[in-house]
Enzyme design. Sequence first.
Site, PDB file in Angstrom:
ATOM      1  CG  HIS A 275      -3.756   6.666  11.055  1.00 57.08           C
ATOM      2  ND1 HIS A 275      -4.837   6.953  11.855  1.00 57.08           N
ATOM      3  CD2 HIS A 275      -2.690   7.259  11.627  1.00 57.08           C
ATOM      4  CE1 HIS A 275      -4.435   7.701  12.866  1.00 57.08           C
ATOM      5  NE2 HIS A 275      -3.139   7.906  12.749  1.00 57.08           N
ATOM      6  NE  ARG A 276      -0.101  -0.708   4.376  1.00 60.71           N
ATOM      7  CZ  ARG A 276      -0.133  -0.403   3.098  1.00 60.71           C
ATOM      8  NH1 ARG A 276      -0.254   0.844   2.704  1.00 60.71           N
ATOM      9  NH2 ARG A 276      -0.053  -1.342   2.181  1.00 60.71           N
TER      10      ARG A 276
END
Length: 336
Positions: A275-276
């Site tokens: 999800h970075r």
Amino acid sequence: MIFPFTAIVDQEEMKLGLILNVIDPSIGGVLIMGEKGTAKSTAVRALADLLPDIETVKGCRFNCAIEGPFCSDCLEKFQDGGLIEKEKKKMRVVELPLGVTEDRVVGALDIEMAIKKGERHFEPGILADANRNFLYIDEVNLLEDHIVDLLLDSAAMGINTVEREGISFVHPARFILVGTMNPEEGELRPQLLDRFGVCVQVNSLREKDLRVEVLKRRSEFDDDPERFYQKWEIEQQSLAKKIVNAKRNLKNVIISDETLFKVVEITSELDLDGHRADIIMLKAARAYSAYSGKEEITREDIKTVAPFALRHRLKRLPFEDISTETEKLHATLERI
Ligand SMILES: [Zn+2]
């Protein structure tokens, strides 16, 4: 005298990448990619002049924040009943040179002093200076592996611990990583690449008018830096003010569900792991929105910053050119 940031000709993407990180340090730094002689280092060093103040524990060598986390010195002082007093310091750009020793990076404990006098004496290293500041590495792709490991460790933990012969010293080490590199001179380790929140590109200026302007400003600066600086002072001040205002308004910028869906639509299309990329893209869009004086993140904000957050995270399959993924990114951005 440093060349003024606002006097750097063109290279808007690089300037914006740096500014967004000043507005929201949690974006996590910027990697500047480009050929030699494209003002990369000039821009990073020039940033120093635009940085705001931070509030720290008075007298702390590690810039501990009032709310913590604290260094061993501060903890000892508070345990002894010392009061937390505040002081303001200007944020800085701290440089980490290539060929640096491990001791110089993490700092060193003086064991002799400990044995002779029973006192703990810690000589701060670059990570101490860098806490809550910008940590700048020129030609970051040429950094030695063992130094990269130290940086990755402290970036992951947010603290630096030095231990020797049963004595230890701890201090916070949260920095905004800024690296410059010329991709022709070698690649960057994937773990380090992912540490940089955003990635921006600089290109050699081809337009003659722009090249003339670079030449003109450079020679004016070299002849009389002080006068040149005065000439740009109003621009510098107005940009510094714009950044402070954006910082203040950052958390008031509205993030609608529509915005969230747009961000996720882009990253899903590119099939990115984790999800970075989503988180950084949203943060960068919010910072850009605040910088532009808006109350809500718009489609244009997302489109502007998406390449910054995604460029270095695009997947490249074996035998596949990165341009295929880049094209996919642009096509997705057109659609959202
Ligand atoms: Zn401290």
